[in-house]
Scaffold this active site. Structure first.
Site, PDB file in Angstrom:
ATOM      1  N   LYS A   1      17.530  98.692  98.229  1.00 26.96           N
ATOM      2  CA  LYS A   1      16.176  98.561  98.760  1.00 26.96           C
ATOM      3  C   LYS A   1      15.164  98.664  97.629  1.00 26.96           C
ATOM      4  O   LYS A   1      15.446  99.268  96.593  1.00 26.96           O
ATOM      5  CB  LYS A   1      15.890  99.712  99.747  1.00 26.96           C
ATOM      6  CG  LYS A   1      16.631  99.628 101.067  1.00 26.96           C
ATOM      7  CD  LYS A   1      16.232 100.799 101.973  1.00 26.96           C
ATOM      8  CE  LYS A   1      16.997 100.769 103.291  1.00 26.96           C
ATOM      9  NZ  LYS A   1      16.655  99.599 104.137  1.00 26.96           N
TER      10      LYS A   1
ATOM     11  N   ASP B   1      19.758 106.223 103.046  1.00 30.37           N
ATOM     12  CA  ASP B   1      20.059 104.795 102.960  1.00 30.37           C
ATOM     13  C   ASP B   1      19.336 104.163 101.777  1.00 30.37           C
ATOM     14  O   ASP B   1      18.163 103.813 101.868  1.00 30.37           O
ATOM     15  CB  ASP B   1      19.644 104.101 104.270  1.00 30.37           C
ATOM     16  CG  ASP B   1      20.029 102.623 104.268  1.00 30.37           C
ATOM     17  OD1 ASP B   1      20.788 102.208 103.375  1.00 30.37           O
ATOM     18  OD2 ASP B   1      19.571 101.912 105.197  1.00 30.37           O
TER      19      ASP B   1
ATOM     20  N   ARG C   1      24.982  99.527 111.534  1.00 26.35           N
ATOM     21  CA  ARG C   1      25.813  98.919 112.588  1.00 26.35           C
ATOM     22  C   ARG C   1      27.287  99.087 112.291  1.00 26.35           C
ATOM     23  O   ARG C   1      28.112  99.114 113.192  1.00 26.35           O
ATOM     24  CB  ARG C   1      25.415  97.453 112.780  1.00 26.35           C
ATOM     25  CG  ARG C   1      25.652  96.568 111.602  1.00 26.35           C
ATOM     26  CD  ARG C   1      24.829  95.284 111.681  1.00 26.35           C
ATOM     27  NE  ARG C   1      23.407  95.520 111.456  1.00 26.35           N
ATOM     28  CZ  ARG C   1      22.461  94.582 111.523  1.00 26.35           C
ATOM     29  NH1 ARG C   1      22.811  93.328 111.804  1.00 26.35           N
ATOM     30  NH2 ARG C   1      21.200  94.891 111.316  1.00 26.35           N
TER      31      ARG C   1
HETATM   32  N1  BES Z   1      17.944 102.047 107.949  1.00 24.16           N
HETATM   33  C1  BES Z   1      17.574 100.689 107.875  1.00 24.16           C
HETATM   34  C2  BES Z   1      16.539 100.281 108.915  1.00 24.16           C
HETATM   35  C3  BES Z   1      15.184 100.936 108.824  1.00 24.16           C
HETATM   36  C4  BES Z   1      14.128 100.303 108.216  1.00 24.16           C
HETATM   37  C5  BES Z   1      14.962 102.168 109.413  1.00 24.16           C
HETATM   38  C6  BES Z   1      12.883 100.888 108.166  1.00 24.16           C
HETATM   39  C7  BES Z   1      13.714 102.753 109.366  1.00 24.16           C
HETATM   40  C8  BES Z   1      12.674 102.113 108.755  1.00 24.16           C
HETATM   41  C9  BES Z   1      18.790  99.801 108.063  1.00 24.16           C
HETATM   42  O1  BES Z   1      19.981 100.322 107.576  1.00 24.16           O
HETATM   43  C10 BES Z   1      18.541  98.533 107.323  1.00 24.16           C
HETATM   44  O2  BES Z   1      18.422  98.596 106.133  1.00 24.16           O
HETATM   45  N2  BES Z   1      18.470  97.409 108.054  1.00 24.16           N
HETATM   46  C11 BES Z   1      18.259  96.146 107.456  1.00 24.16           C
HETATM   47  C12 BES Z   1      19.176  95.155 108.141  1.00 24.16           C
HETATM   48  C13 BES Z   1      19.232  93.801 107.474  1.00 24.16           C
HETATM   49  C14 BES Z   1      19.820  93.922 106.085  1.00 24.16           C
HETATM   50  C15 BES Z   1      20.079  92.890 108.332  1.00 24.16           C
HETATM   51  C16 BES Z   1      16.797  95.766 107.664  1.00 24.16           C
HETATM   52  O3  BES Z   1      16.238  96.077 108.704  1.00 24.16           O
HETATM   53  O4  BES Z   1      16.226  95.201 106.735  1.00 24.16           O
HETATM   54 ZN    ZN Z   2      20.110 102.373 107.479  1.00 23.99          ZN
HETATM   55 MN    MN Z   3      20.233  99.902 105.538  1.00 19.88          MN
END
Ligand code: BES
Ligand code: ZN
Ligand code: MN
Length: 491
Positions: A267, A260, A341
Protein backbone atom coordinates in the site's frame (compact mmCIF):
# COMPACT_ATOMS: atom_id res chain seq x y z
CA UNK A 1 -17.81 3.27 36.08
CA UNK A 2 -21.07 2.23 37.65
CA UNK A 3 -24.43 2.32 35.92
CA UNK A 4 -27.53 1.96 38.03
CA UNK A 5 -31.27 2.25 37.88
CA UNK A 6 -32.30 4.82 40.48
CA UNK A 7 -35.89 5.07 41.67
CA UNK A 8 -35.86 8.76 42.37
CA UNK A 9 -37.54 11.73 40.79
CA UNK A 10 -35.38 14.29 38.97
CA UNK A 11 -36.12 16.64 41.86
CA UNK A 12 -34.72 14.13 44.36
CA UNK A 13 -31.51 12.81 42.88
CA UNK A 14 -28.29 14.22 44.33
CA UNK A 15 -25.76 14.23 41.48
CA UNK A 16 -23.34 16.67 39.91
CA UNK A 17 -25.35 16.89 36.70
CA UNK A 18 -28.97 15.96 36.10
CA UNK A 19 -29.55 15.47 32.38
CA UNK A 20 -33.00 16.27 30.99
CA UNK A 21 -33.42 14.87 27.46
CA UNK A 22 -36.06 16.94 25.63
CA UNK A 23 -37.43 16.86 22.11
CA UNK A 24 -37.97 20.11 20.22
CA UNK A 25 -40.77 22.17 21.67
CA UNK A 26 -41.15 20.09 24.83
CA UNK A 27 -41.05 21.92 28.15
CA UNK A 28 -38.82 20.67 30.96
CA UNK A 29 -40.65 18.61 33.61
CA UNK A 30 -42.89 20.89 35.69
CA UNK A 31 -41.48 19.79 39.05
CA UNK A 32 -37.91 20.67 38.05
CA UNK A 33 -38.99 23.95 36.50
CA UNK A 34 -40.92 24.86 39.62
CA UNK A 35 -38.03 24.00 41.95
CA UNK A 36 -35.81 26.25 39.85
CA UNK A 37 -38.28 29.12 40.08
CA UNK A 38 -39.32 28.93 36.41
CA UNK A 39 -35.76 29.02 35.07
CA UNK A 40 -36.29 26.07 32.66
CA UNK A 41 -39.37 27.69 31.14
CA UNK A 42 -37.35 30.84 30.42
CA UNK A 43 -34.57 28.93 28.70
CA UNK A 44 -36.51 26.25 26.83
CA UNK A 45 -37.74 27.58 23.49
CA UNK A 46 -35.53 30.67 23.80
CA UNK A 47 -31.81 29.85 24.24
CA UNK A 48 -32.47 26.13 24.10
CA UNK A 49 -34.37 24.83 21.05
CA UNK A 50 -34.00 21.08 21.60
CA UNK A 51 -32.13 20.34 18.39
CA UNK A 52 -30.38 16.97 18.30
CA UNK A 53 -27.26 17.12 20.45
CA UNK A 54 -27.85 20.68 21.68
CA UNK A 55 -26.91 21.23 25.32
CA UNK A 56 -27.49 24.02 27.84
CA UNK A 57 -26.08 23.87 31.36
CA UNK A 58 -27.98 25.49 34.23
CA UNK A 59 -26.77 25.97 37.79
CA UNK A 60 -29.37 25.03 40.37
CA UNK A 61 -27.99 27.25 43.10
CA UNK A 62 -29.01 24.81 45.82
CA UNK A 63 -32.65 24.73 44.76
CA UNK A 64 -32.36 21.06 43.76
CA UNK A 65 -30.24 18.21 45.18
CA UNK A 66 -28.53 18.13 41.75
CA UNK A 67 -25.77 20.77 41.42
CA UNK A 68 -26.44 21.41 37.75
CA UNK A 69 -29.09 20.63 35.18
CA UNK A 70 -28.17 19.89 31.57
CA UNK A 71 -30.90 20.38 29.01
CA UNK A 72 -30.22 17.90 26.22
CA UNK A 73 -31.83 18.21 22.79
CA UNK A 74 -33.23 15.12 21.07
CA UNK A 75 -34.43 16.82 17.90
CA UNK A 76 -37.97 16.59 16.54
CA UNK A 77 -40.05 13.99 18.39
CA UNK A 78 -41.14 12.35 15.13
CA UNK A 79 -37.52 11.88 14.05
CA UNK A 80 -36.14 10.29 17.20
CA UNK A 81 -34.57 6.88 16.49
CA UNK A 82 -32.55 4.44 18.55
CA UNK A 83 -29.42 5.89 16.95
CA UNK A 84 -30.28 9.53 17.52
CA UNK A 85 -31.19 8.84 21.15
CA UNK A 86 -27.93 6.95 21.68
CA UNK A 87 -26.00 9.78 20.10
CA UNK A 88 -27.74 12.45 22.15
CA UNK A 89 -27.06 10.50 25.35
CA UNK A 90 -23.38 10.22 24.51
CA UNK A 91 -23.19 13.95 23.80
CA UNK A 92 -25.00 14.74 27.06
CA UNK A 93 -22.77 12.48 29.13
CA UNK A 94 -19.62 13.97 27.60
CA UNK A 95 -20.85 17.54 28.10
CA UNK A 96 -21.53 16.73 31.75
CA UNK A 97 -18.08 15.23 32.11
CA UNK A 98 -16.46 18.32 30.55
CA UNK A 99 -18.18 20.40 33.21
CA UNK A 100 -16.38 18.31 35.83
CA UNK A 101 -19.21 15.94 36.80
CA UNK A 102 -18.35 12.73 38.63
CA UNK A 103 -21.94 11.63 38.99
CA UNK A 104 -24.69 12.10 36.44
CA UNK A 105 -28.35 11.11 36.14
CA UNK A 106 -30.50 10.76 33.04
CA UNK A 107 -34.16 11.64 33.45
CA UNK A 108 -36.47 9.70 31.14
CA UNK A 109 -36.58 11.25 27.67
CA UNK A 110 -39.59 13.52 27.27
CA UNK A 111 -42.18 12.82 24.55
CA UNK A 112 -40.31 10.07 22.80
CA UNK A 113 -42.46 7.38 21.17
CA UNK A 114 -40.43 4.45 22.37
CA UNK A 115 -40.93 1.89 25.12
CA UNK A 116 -39.29 3.06 28.34
CA UNK A 117 -37.01 0.00 28.36
CA UNK A 118 -35.87 0.61 24.78
CA UNK A 119 -35.21 4.29 25.43
CA UNK A 120 -33.27 3.40 28.59
CA UNK A 121 -31.29 0.84 26.61
CA UNK A 122 -30.10 3.33 24.03
CA UNK A 123 -29.50 6.11 26.57
CA UNK A 124 -27.30 3.74 28.58
CA UNK A 125 -25.49 2.53 25.50
CA UNK A 126 -24.80 6.06 24.31
CA UNK A 127 -23.60 7.30 27.68
CA UNK A 128 -21.14 4.42 28.09
CA UNK A 129 -19.99 4.77 24.49
CA UNK A 130 -19.40 8.49 24.78
CA UNK A 131 -17.66 8.33 28.15
CA UNK A 132 -15.32 5.51 27.17
CA UNK A 133 -11.59 6.27 27.09
CA UNK A 134 -9.43 4.33 24.68
CA UNK A 135 -6.04 3.37 26.10
CA UNK A 136 -2.90 5.30 25.16
CA UNK A 137 0.83 4.75 25.41
CA UNK A 138 1.81 8.28 26.48
CA UNK A 139 4.66 8.33 28.97
CA UNK A 140 2.99 11.04 31.03
CA UNK A 141 -0.48 10.26 32.29
CA UNK A 142 -2.86 13.21 32.31
CA UNK A 143 -5.31 13.51 35.19
CA UNK A 144 -8.72 13.76 33.59
CA UNK A 145 -12.09 14.12 35.23
CA UNK A 146 -14.05 10.89 35.01
CA UNK A 147 -17.70 10.14 35.55
CA UNK A 148 -17.94 7.46 38.24
CA UNK A 149 -21.68 6.85 38.41
CA UNK A 150 -24.39 7.04 35.77
CA UNK A 151 -27.91 6.92 37.19
CA UNK A 152 -30.80 6.05 34.93
CA UNK A 153 -33.91 7.36 36.63
CA UNK A 154 -36.80 4.92 36.58
CA UNK A 155 -38.12 1.68 38.03
CA UNK A 156 -38.52 -1.95 37.02
CA UNK A 157 -39.72 -0.95 33.57
CA UNK A 158 -36.26 0.30 32.58
CA UNK A 159 -34.04 -2.24 34.39
CA UNK A 160 -33.78 -4.75 31.56
CA UNK A 161 -33.09 -2.04 29.01
CA UNK A 162 -30.30 -0.57 31.12
CA UNK A 163 -28.71 -3.99 31.54
CA UNK A 164 -28.95 -4.66 27.81
CA UNK A 165 -27.51 -1.28 26.89
CA UNK A 166 -24.66 -1.63 29.35
CA UNK A 167 -23.74 -5.12 28.12
CA UNK A 168 -23.78 -4.10 24.47
CA UNK A 169 -21.74 -0.95 25.19
CA UNK A 170 -19.15 -3.00 27.08
CA UNK A 171 -18.89 -5.35 24.09
CA UNK A 172 -18.55 -2.41 21.70
CA UNK A 173 -15.93 -0.77 23.92
CA UNK A 174 -13.94 -4.01 24.10
CA UNK A 175 -14.03 -4.16 20.30
CA UNK A 176 -12.91 -0.53 20.09
CA UNK A 177 -9.97 -1.19 22.39
CA UNK A 178 -8.79 -4.24 20.46
CA UNK A 179 -9.01 -2.53 17.07
CA UNK A 180 -7.35 0.66 18.36
CA UNK A 181 -4.33 -1.15 19.78
CA UNK A 182 -1.18 -0.81 17.63
CA UNK A 183 -0.14 -3.73 15.44
CA UNK A 184 3.07 -4.36 17.38
CA UNK A 185 1.02 -4.77 20.55
CA UNK A 186 -1.91 -6.58 18.94
CA UNK A 187 -0.30 -9.46 17.08
CA UNK A 188 -2.25 -12.59 16.17
CA UNK A 189 -0.81 -14.27 19.26
CA UNK A 190 -1.92 -11.41 21.47
CA UNK A 191 -5.36 -11.21 19.86
CA UNK A 192 -5.84 -14.91 20.61
CA UNK A 193 -4.77 -14.34 24.22
CA UNK A 194 -7.26 -11.51 24.58
CA UNK A 195 -10.02 -13.62 23.07
CA UNK A 196 -9.17 -16.56 25.34
CA UNK A 197 -9.14 -14.29 28.38
CA UNK A 198 -12.60 -12.94 27.48
CA UNK A 199 -13.84 -16.51 27.00
CA UNK A 200 -12.52 -17.71 30.35
CA UNK A 201 -14.20 -14.80 32.12
CA UNK A 202 -17.54 -15.45 30.47
CA UNK A 203 -17.88 -19.22 30.34
CA UNK A 204 -17.18 -19.63 26.63
CA UNK A 205 -15.15 -22.59 25.33
CA UNK A 206 -12.15 -21.58 23.28
CA UNK A 207 -9.58 -23.34 21.11
CA UNK A 208 -6.58 -21.56 19.63
CA UNK A 209 -4.64 -23.15 16.78
CA UNK A 210 -1.03 -22.09 16.26
CA UNK A 211 0.83 -22.31 12.94
CA UNK A 212 1.27 -26.06 13.18
CA UNK A 213 -2.39 -26.42 14.12
CA UNK A 214 -3.39 -24.34 11.08
CA UNK A 215 -1.29 -26.62 8.87
CA UNK A 216 -2.97 -29.68 10.32
CA UNK A 217 -6.41 -28.16 9.77
CA UNK A 218 -5.48 -27.34 6.16
CA UNK A 219 -5.92 -23.55 6.37
CA UNK A 220 -3.88 -22.95 3.23
CA UNK A 221 -5.24 -19.46 2.53
CA UNK A 222 -4.52 -18.14 6.03
CA UNK A 223 -1.05 -19.67 5.81
CA UNK A 224 -0.43 -18.11 2.38
CA UNK A 225 -1.14 -14.64 3.78
CA UNK A 226 1.03 -15.41 6.81
CA UNK A 227 3.99 -16.51 4.65
CA UNK A 228 5.66 -13.10 4.67
CA UNK A 229 5.31 -12.56 8.39
CA UNK A 230 7.65 -13.09 11.31
CA UNK A 231 4.57 -13.49 13.49
CA UNK A 232 2.79 -16.80 13.75
CA UNK A 233 -0.85 -16.92 12.65
CA UNK A 234 -3.60 -17.89 15.04
CA UNK A 235 -6.95 -19.50 14.31
CA UNK A 236 -9.36 -18.80 17.15
CA UNK A 237 -12.51 -20.86 17.68
CA UNK A 238 -15.00 -19.95 20.42
CA UNK A 239 -18.08 -21.97 21.37
CA UNK A 240 -20.84 -20.43 23.46
CA UNK A 241 -23.36 -23.12 24.41
CA UNK A 242 -26.29 -21.01 25.56
CA UNK A 243 -28.67 -23.33 23.71
CA UNK A 244 -27.28 -26.48 25.31
CA UNK A 245 -24.50 -27.18 22.81
CA UNK A 246 -26.49 -29.46 20.53
CA UNK A 247 -27.18 -26.84 17.90
CA UNK A 248 -28.44 -25.38 15.72
CA UNK A 249 -25.31 -23.22 15.66
CA UNK A 250 -25.04 -19.64 14.54
CA UNK A 251 -21.60 -18.93 13.07
CA UNK A 252 -19.85 -15.57 13.51
CA UNK A 253 -16.64 -15.05 11.56
CA UNK A 254 -14.37 -11.99 11.81
CA UNK A 255 -11.34 -10.82 9.86
CA UNK A 256 -8.42 -10.72 12.29
CA UNK A 257 -5.80 -9.01 10.13
CA UNK A 258 -3.64 -7.33 12.77
CA UNK A 259 -1.77 -5.11 10.29
CA UNK A 260 -2.30 -4.84 6.55
CA UNK A 261 0.71 -3.45 4.69
CA UNK A 262 -0.66 -4.91 1.47
CA UNK A 263 2.22 -7.39 1.30
CA UNK A 264 4.08 -7.53 -2.04
CA UNK A 265 1.21 -5.45 -3.51
CA UNK A 266 2.26 -2.89 -0.93
CA UNK A 267 0.00 0.00 0.00
CA UNK A 268 1.07 3.65 -0.29
CA UNK A 269 2.45 5.19 2.91
CA UNK A 270 -0.44 7.57 3.41
CA UNK A 271 -3.03 6.06 5.69
CA UNK A 272 -1.19 2.76 6.02
CA UNK A 273 -0.75 3.35 9.74
CA UNK A 274 -4.38 2.83 10.55
CA UNK A 275 -4.34 -0.60 8.93
CA UNK A 276 -3.77 -1.72 12.50
CA UNK A 277 -7.57 -1.66 12.64
CA UNK A 278 -7.86 -4.33 9.94
CA UNK A 279 -8.94 -6.74 12.67
CA UNK A 280 -12.06 -4.65 13.32
CA UNK A 281 -14.26 -7.56 12.22
CA UNK A 282 -12.54 -9.90 14.67
CA UNK A 283 -12.82 -7.27 17.38
CA UNK A 284 -16.56 -7.04 16.75
CA UNK A 285 -16.86 -10.82 17.03
CA UNK A 286 -14.99 -10.86 20.35
CA UNK A 287 -17.01 -7.94 21.74
CA UNK A 288 -20.24 -9.55 20.57
CA UNK A 289 -19.39 -12.94 22.09
CA UNK A 290 -18.78 -11.23 25.42
CA UNK A 291 -22.19 -9.53 25.22
CA UNK A 292 -23.94 -12.70 24.01
CA UNK A 293 -22.58 -14.64 27.00
CA UNK A 294 -23.33 -11.88 29.51
CA UNK A 295 -26.88 -11.55 28.20
CA UNK A 296 -27.14 -15.34 28.59
CA UNK A 297 -28.74 -15.68 25.17
CA UNK A 298 -30.27 -19.10 24.66
CA UNK A 299 -28.39 -19.88 21.47
CA UNK A 300 -25.39 -21.94 20.45
CA UNK A 301 -22.89 -19.62 18.82
CA UNK A 302 -19.65 -20.62 17.12
CA UNK A 303 -17.19 -17.79 16.57
CA UNK A 304 -14.20 -18.10 14.27
CA UNK A 305 -11.31 -15.68 13.84
CA UNK A 306 -8.47 -16.26 11.40
CA UNK A 307 -5.62 -13.96 12.38
CA UNK A 308 -2.29 -12.85 10.95
CA UNK A 309 -0.64 -9.71 9.65
CA UNK A 310 0.09 -9.16 5.94
CA UNK A 311 3.73 -8.28 5.28
CA UNK A 312 6.17 -8.07 2.35
CA UNK A 313 9.16 -10.40 2.60
CA UNK A 314 11.30 -12.73 0.50
CA UNK A 315 9.01 -15.50 1.66
CA UNK A 316 5.75 -13.69 0.94
CA UNK A 317 3.07 -15.12 -1.27
CA UNK A 318 3.06 -13.46 -4.69
CA UNK A 319 0.60 -12.13 -7.24
CA UNK A 320 0.09 -14.97 -9.73
CA UNK A 321 0.46 -17.72 -7.13
CA UNK A 322 -2.23 -20.37 -6.98
CA UNK A 323 -3.15 -21.47 -3.48
CA UNK A 324 -5.75 -23.71 -1.91
CA UNK A 325 -7.44 -23.64 1.47
CA UNK A 326 -9.91 -25.55 3.61
CA UNK A 327 -12.84 -25.44 1.18
CA UNK A 328 -10.70 -27.19 -1.44
CA UNK A 329 -11.34 -24.40 -3.95
CA UNK A 330 -8.23 -23.00 -5.65
CA UNK A 331 -7.44 -19.29 -5.76
CA UNK A 332 -5.24 -17.33 -8.14
CA UNK A 333 -3.68 -14.42 -6.27
CA UNK A 334 -4.05 -11.19 -8.25
CA UNK A 335 -3.21 -8.87 -5.37
CA UNK A 336 -1.63 -9.78 -2.07
CA UNK A 337 -3.57 -6.80 -0.73
CA UNK A 338 -6.84 -8.70 -1.16
CA UNK A 339 -5.78 -10.82 1.80
CA UNK A 340 -8.88 -10.43 3.94
CA UNK A 341 -11.08 -12.59 1.73
CA UNK A 342 -8.39 -15.29 1.79
CA UNK A 343 -8.15 -15.67 5.53
CA UNK A 344 -11.94 -15.30 5.89
CA UNK A 345 -12.52 -17.99 3.28
CA UNK A 346 -10.74 -20.46 5.56
CA UNK A 347 -12.66 -19.18 8.58
CA UNK A 348 -15.97 -19.50 6.74
CA UNK A 349 -15.17 -22.95 5.36
CA UNK A 350 -14.36 -24.03 8.89
CA UNK A 351 -17.62 -22.63 10.30
CA UNK A 352 -19.56 -24.39 7.53
CA UNK A 353 -17.68 -27.64 8.16
CA UNK A 354 -18.73 -27.46 11.83
CA UNK A 355 -22.36 -27.57 10.77
CA UNK A 356 -23.36 -23.95 11.37
CA UNK A 357 -26.95 -23.45 10.31
CA UNK A 358 -26.39 -19.81 9.39
CA UNK A 359 -23.32 -17.60 9.24
CA UNK A 360 -22.60 -13.88 9.56
CA UNK A 361 -19.17 -12.47 8.88
CA UNK A 362 -17.73 -8.98 9.42
CA UNK A 363 -14.60 -7.47 7.97
CA UNK A 364 -12.82 -4.36 6.87
CA UNK A 365 -12.74 -5.95 3.44
CA UNK A 366 -12.72 -3.30 0.72
CA UNK A 367 -11.89 0.36 0.26
CA UNK A 368 -14.60 0.30 -2.41
CA UNK A 369 -17.38 0.16 0.19
CA UNK A 370 -16.40 3.67 1.24
CA UNK A 371 -16.78 4.82 -2.37
CA UNK A 372 -20.19 3.12 -2.63
CA UNK A 373 -21.76 3.93 0.74
CA UNK A 374 -19.42 6.18 2.72
CA UNK A 375 -19.11 6.03 6.48
CA UNK A 376 -22.88 5.79 7.05
CA UNK A 377 -24.05 2.30 6.18
CA UNK A 378 -21.99 -0.86 5.94
CA UNK A 379 -22.29 -3.06 2.86
CA UNK A 380 -24.13 -6.37 2.97
CA UNK A 381 -23.41 -9.18 0.51
CA UNK A 382 -25.09 -12.57 0.88
CA UNK A 383 -25.97 -15.86 -0.75
CA UNK A 384 -29.47 -16.00 0.75
CA UNK A 385 -32.08 -13.23 0.59
CA UNK A 386 -34.08 -14.24 3.65
CA UNK A 387 -31.08 -14.49 5.95
CA UNK A 388 -29.73 -11.23 4.55
CA UNK A 389 -33.03 -9.50 5.38
CA UNK A 390 -32.88 -10.86 8.94
CA UNK A 391 -29.37 -9.53 9.46
CA UNK A 392 -30.34 -6.21 7.91
CA UNK A 393 -33.29 -5.92 10.32
CA UNK A 394 -31.12 -6.93 13.26
CA UNK A 395 -28.80 -4.06 12.36
CA UNK A 396 -31.68 -1.57 12.21
CA UNK A 397 -33.00 -2.73 15.59
CA UNK A 398 -29.55 -2.46 17.14
CA UNK A 399 -28.92 1.02 15.76
CA UNK A 400 -26.48 0.01 13.01
CA UNK A 401 -27.40 0.43 9.40
CA UNK A 402 -26.40 -1.80 6.51
CA UNK A 403 -27.29 -1.71 2.82
CA UNK A 404 -27.96 -4.78 0.70
CA UNK A 405 -25.73 -5.02 -2.36
CA UNK A 406 -26.69 -7.28 -5.28
CA UNK A 407 -25.54 -10.86 -5.75
CA UNK A 408 -26.80 -11.77 -9.24
CA UNK A 409 -25.06 -14.76 -10.84
CA UNK A 410 -23.34 -12.50 -13.37
CA UNK A 411 -21.31 -10.85 -10.62
CA UNK A 412 -19.49 -14.12 -10.09
CA UNK A 413 -17.90 -13.54 -13.53
CA UNK A 414 -15.87 -10.76 -11.91
CA UNK A 415 -13.85 -13.29 -9.94
CA UNK A 416 -13.29 -15.91 -12.68
CA UNK A 417 -9.73 -17.12 -13.20
CA UNK A 418 -8.23 -18.79 -16.29
CA UNK A 419 -6.01 -20.93 -14.11
CA UNK A 420 -7.85 -21.55 -10.82
CA UNK A 421 -11.38 -21.64 -9.39
CA UNK A 422 -11.35 -17.90 -8.74
CA UNK A 423 -9.16 -14.81 -8.43
CA UNK A 424 -8.87 -12.84 -5.20
CA UNK A 425 -9.19 -9.47 -6.93
CA UNK A 426 -11.81 -8.09 -9.27
CA UNK A 427 -11.62 -7.42 -13.00
CA UNK A 428 -11.05 -3.71 -13.77
CA UNK A 429 -11.87 -2.90 -10.13
CA UNK A 430 -15.54 -3.33 -10.99
CA UNK A 431 -17.99 -3.74 -8.09
CA UNK A 432 -15.14 -4.24 -5.64
CA UNK A 433 -17.31 -4.76 -2.57
CA UNK A 434 -19.66 -7.21 -4.30
CA UNK A 435 -16.73 -9.15 -5.75
CA UNK A 436 -15.09 -9.40 -2.33
CA UNK A 437 -18.32 -10.59 -0.74
CA UNK A 438 -19.09 -13.15 -3.43
CA UNK A 439 -15.56 -14.52 -3.14
CA UNK A 440 -16.45 -15.35 0.47
CA UNK A 441 -19.73 -17.01 -0.54
CA UNK A 442 -17.82 -19.49 -2.65
CA UNK A 443 -16.33 -21.05 0.49
CA UNK A 444 -19.43 -21.80 2.56
CA UNK A 445 -21.17 -24.35 0.32
CA UNK A 446 -24.94 -24.07 0.74
CA UNK A 447 -24.90 -22.51 4.22
CA UNK A 448 -26.82 -19.22 4.28
CA UNK A 449 -24.19 -16.56 4.83
CA UNK A 450 -24.20 -12.76 5.14
CA UNK A 451 -21.08 -10.61 4.91
CA UNK A 452 -20.88 -7.14 6.46
CA UNK A 453 -18.19 -4.96 4.90
CA UNK A 454 -17.44 -2.48 7.69
CA UNK A 455 -14.30 -0.98 6.13
CA UNK A 456 -15.77 2.54 5.97
CA UNK A 457 -17.24 2.44 9.48
CA UNK A 458 -14.65 0.74 11.65
CA UNK A 459 -12.50 3.84 12.05
CA UNK A 460 -13.15 7.55 12.57
CA UNK A 461 -10.36 9.96 11.74
CA UNK A 462 -11.57 12.63 14.10
CA UNK A 463 -13.56 12.66 17.29
CA UNK A 464 -16.71 14.70 17.78
CA UNK A 465 -19.18 15.62 20.51
CA UNK A 466 -20.37 11.99 20.68
CA UNK A 467 -17.24 9.83 20.55
CA UNK A 468 -13.48 9.94 20.45
CA UNK A 469 -11.55 9.37 17.26
CA UNK A 470 -10.36 5.90 16.33
CA UNK A 471 -11.94 2.47 16.35
CA UNK A 472 -15.74 2.46 16.54
CA UNK A 473 -16.64 -1.17 17.29
CA UNK A 474 -18.92 -1.27 14.22
CA UNK A 475 -20.62 -4.61 13.64
CA UNK A 476 -20.68 -5.66 17.30
CA UNK A 477 -24.28 -4.58 17.88
CA UNK A 478 -25.61 -6.27 14.75
CA UNK A 479 -23.93 -9.54 15.74
CA UNK A 480 -25.51 -9.40 19.22
CA UNK A 481 -28.98 -8.56 17.96
CA UNK A 482 -28.82 -11.22 15.24
CA UNK A 483 -27.81 -13.77 17.88
CA UNK A 484 -30.67 -12.63 20.11
CA UNK A 485 -33.13 -13.14 17.27
CA UNK A 486 -31.56 -16.50 16.40
CA UNK A 487 -32.08 -17.53 20.04
CA UNK A 488 -35.71 -16.41 19.96
CA UNK A 489 -36.50 -18.89 17.22
CA UNK A 490 -35.38 -17.04 14.17
CA UNK A 491 -33.66 -20.42 13.82
N1 BES B 1 -7.97 -3.90 4.58
C1 BES B 1 -8.17 -3.51 3.24
C2 BES B 1 -9.47 -2.74 3.02
C3 BES B 1 -9.60 -1.40 3.71
C4 BES B 1 -9.34 -0.23 3.05
C5 BES B 1 -10.05 -1.34 5.02
C6 BES B 1 -9.50 0.99 3.68
C7 BES B 1 -10.21 -0.12 5.65
C8 BES B 1 -9.94 1.04 4.98
C9 BES B 1 -8.20 -4.72 2.33
O1 BES B 1 -7.39 -5.77 2.73
C10 BES B 1 -7.72 -4.29 0.99
O2 BES B 1 -6.59 -3.90 0.90
N2 BES B 1 -8.59 -4.37 -0.03
C11 BES B 1 -8.24 -4.01 -1.35
C12 BES B 1 -8.83 -5.05 -2.28
C13 BES B 1 -8.36 -4.93 -3.71
C14 BES B 1 -6.87 -5.18 -3.80
C15 BES B 1 -9.12 -5.94 -4.54
C16 BES B 1 -8.83 -2.63 -1.63
O3 BES B 1 -9.91 -2.34 -1.16
O4 BES B 1 -8.14 -1.86 -2.29
ZN1 ZN C 1 -6.98 -5.90 4.74
MN1 MN D 1 -5.42 -5.54 2.03
Amino acid sequence: MKVQVTRQAPTEVAVDVLILPLTEGTPAPADVNEALGGLCAQVVGADFKGELGETTLLYTGGRLPARKVLLLGLGKAAKVTNRSLRRAAGIGARAARSSGARSIAFAQPRTVEMKAATAARFVTEGALHGLFRLPDWKSEKKERPEVEVVHILGGDEVAEGVEHGRTVAEGVNLARTLAWTPGNHMTATRLAERAAEMCRQNGIEVEVYDKKGCEELGLGLLLAVNQGSREEPRFIVMRYKGGGGKGPWLGLVGKGLTFDSGGISIKPTEGMWNMKMDMGGAAAVIGAMQAIARLKLKADVLAVIPSTDNMPDGGSYRPGDVVVGLSGKTVEIRSTDAEGRLILADGLAYAASQGCQKIITASTLTGAVNIALGPIRFGLVANDDAWEEEVYQAGEAAGERGWKLPHDEEYYDLIKSPIADMINGTKNRAAGTVAGGLFLMRHVGDTPCVHMDIAALAWKNSGDKYEDEGATGAGTRTFVEAARRFAEGGR
